[in-house]
Write a protein that holds these residues in place. Structure first.
Motif, PDB file in Angstrom:
ATOM      1  N   GLY A  36       0.817  -1.210   0.000  1.00  0.00           N
ATOM      2  CA  GLY A  36       0.000   0.000   0.000  1.00  0.00           C
ATOM      3  C   GLY A  36       0.851   1.260   0.000  1.00  0.00           C
ATOM      4  O   GLY A  36       0.543   2.234  -0.703  1.00  0.00           O
ATOM      5  N   ILE A  37       1.920   1.252   0.760  1.00  0.00           N
ATOM      6  CA  ILE A  37       2.835   2.397   0.783  1.00  0.00           C
ATOM      7  C   ILE A  37       3.456   2.589  -0.591  1.00  0.00           C
ATOM      8  O   ILE A  37       3.563   3.707  -1.099  1.00  0.00           O
ATOM      9  CB  ILE A  37       3.923   2.206   1.866  1.00  0.00           C
ATOM     10  N   SER A  38       3.833   1.481  -1.218  1.00  0.00           N
ATOM     11  CA  SER A  38       4.429   1.539  -2.552  1.00  0.00           C
ATOM     12  C   SER A  38       3.445   2.123  -3.565  1.00  0.00           C
ATOM     13  O   SER A  38       3.805   2.971  -4.383  1.00  0.00           O
ATOM     14  CB  SER A  38       4.862   0.138  -2.975  1.00  0.00           C
ATOM     15  N   GLN A  39       2.193   1.678  -3.497  1.00  0.00           N
ATOM     16  CA  GLN A  39       1.190   2.185  -4.431  1.00  0.00           C
ATOM     17  C   GLN A  39       0.917   3.668  -4.209  1.00  0.00           C
ATOM     18  O   GLN A  39       0.749   4.426  -5.161  1.00  0.00           O
ATOM     19  CB  GLN A  39      -0.099   1.379  -4.309  1.00  0.00           C
ATOM     20  N   GLU A  40       0.889   4.086  -2.954  1.00  0.00           N
ATOM     21  CA  GLU A  40       0.668   5.509  -2.662  1.00  0.00           C
ATOM     22  C   GLU A  40       1.860   6.349  -3.113  1.00  0.00           C
ATOM     23  O   GLU A  40       1.696   7.467  -3.593  1.00  0.00           O
ATOM     24  CB  GLU A  40       0.412   5.722  -1.172  1.00  0.00           C
ATOM     25  N   ALA A  41       3.068   5.801  -2.982  1.00  0.00           N
ATOM     26  CA  ALA A  41       4.267   6.547  -3.375  1.00  0.00           C
ATOM     27  C   ALA A  41       4.325   6.730  -4.886  1.00  0.00           C
ATOM     28  O   ALA A  41       4.834   7.742  -5.372  1.00  0.00           O
ATOM     29  CB  ALA A  41       5.520   5.829  -2.883  1.00  0.00           C
ATOM     30  N   THR A  42       3.804   5.786  -5.649  1.00  0.00           N
ATOM     31  CA  THR A  42       3.820   5.936  -7.107  1.00  0.00           C
ATOM     32  C   THR A  42       2.875   7.042  -7.570  1.00  0.00           C
ATOM     33  O   THR A  42       3.024   7.561  -8.670  1.00  0.00           O
ATOM     34  CB  THR A  42       3.428   4.620  -7.815  1.00  0.00           C
ATOM     35  N   LYS A  43       1.916   7.415  -6.727  1.00  0.00           N
ATOM     36  CA  LYS A  43       0.968   8.470  -7.087  1.00  0.00           C
ATOM     37  C   LYS A  43       1.558   9.873  -6.894  1.00  0.00           C
ATOM     38  O   LYS A  43       0.974  10.843  -7.348  1.00  0.00           O
ATOM     39  CB  LYS A  43      -0.304   8.339  -6.252  1.00  0.00           C
ATOM     40  N   ILE A  44       2.693   9.972  -6.212  1.00  0.00           N
ATOM     41  CA  ILE A  44       3.323  11.274  -5.986  1.00  0.00           C
ATOM     42  C   ILE A  44       3.868  11.783  -7.309  1.00  0.00           C
ATOM     43  O   ILE A  44       4.521  11.041  -8.060  1.00  0.00           O
ATOM     44  CB  ILE A  44       4.459  11.153  -4.932  1.00  0.00           C
ATOM     45  N   GLU A  45       3.619  13.033  -7.590  1.00  0.00           N
ATOM     46  CA  GLU A  45       4.062  13.616  -8.858  1.00  0.00           C
ATOM     47  C   GLU A  45       5.590  13.596  -8.939  1.00  0.00           C
ATOM     48  O   GLU A  45       6.286  13.954  -8.002  1.00  0.00           O
ATOM     49  CB  GLU A  45       3.566  15.064  -8.964  1.00  0.00           C
ATOM     50  N   GLY A  46       6.099  13.161 -10.058  1.00  0.00           N
ATOM     51  CA  GLY A  46       7.540  13.111 -10.282  1.00  0.00           C
ATOM     52  C   GLY A  46       8.173  11.774  -9.928  1.00  0.00           C
ATOM     53  O   GLY A  46       9.324  11.536 -10.255  1.00  0.00           O
TER      54      GLY A  46
END
Length: 189
Positions: A33-43
């Motif tokens: 879940g942390i990985s998926q949320e981190a991929t949503k960060i711009e850049g």
């Protein structure tokens, strides 16, 4: 490339290396879940974490935890058996005295009292020995493990004190339980 000045001469003000974010999770079961949320960060174009290693470590920790619970349960039963057997031997050796005490009208609690105290004392002594072994072993392990840089361990005296207090109380409880079990069974009280 040397220091900052050499870097600026070669690349100018633009940094050719991508920025890196380091995220530390507190619950390894939520790494996906942390990985998926981190991929949503711009850049962010790539998220890297050792998923297989984290899963293996989680499985090892769970296996050690379950094994520890099973071992503690077995040792608990062994302690009750040993204390119960010791009290039964004591009861057998004093069976004539107990019969005389019953004939003169002694109450069951008066007869049981010394044996319960003996069982509790045996449990306390066993807990004291195990606490001493635990303390010495923990201290030796921490002295060795603090020299290993990547482990980042420190000695926690409060934690070991809480464990020792728990051992002492559980030792008295196990001693009383083993003694009570043998008294109920042997005396028929």
């Amino acid at each position: 490339y040397g220091g900052e000045e050499e870097w600026k001469q070669i690349f100018g003000e633009d940094n050719p290396m991508p920025y890196t974010f380091s995220i530390t999770g507190s619950d390894n079961t939520k790494l996906d879940g942390i990985s998926q949320e981190a991929t949503k960060i711009e850049g962010v174009y790539k998220v890297d974490y050792a998923k297989d290693l984290a899963n293996k470590l989680t499985n090892i920790v769970n296996a050690v935890r379950i094994s520890g619970i099973v071992i503690v349960g077995i040792l608990f039963l062994i302690a009750i058996f040993l204390i119960s057997t010791t009290i039964k031997l004591s009861l057998y050796s004093k069976r004539k005295e107990i019969q005389v005490m019953k004939y003169v009208g002694s109450s069951n609690s008066f007869i049981q009292g010394p044996f319960l105290a003996s069982g509790m004392l045996l449990g306390l002594l066993g807990a004291m020995v195990s606490s001493l072994v635990l303390f010495i072993g923990y201290k030796m392990l921490m002295d060795y493990a603090t020299n290993i840089e990547f482990l980042n361990l420190s000695y926690d005296g409060i934690q070991i004190l809480l464990i020792v207090i728990g051992l002492l109380f559980s030792g008295v409880f196990v001693g009383a339980l083993g003694s009570y079990a043998s008294l109920r069974k042997y005396l028929g009280v």
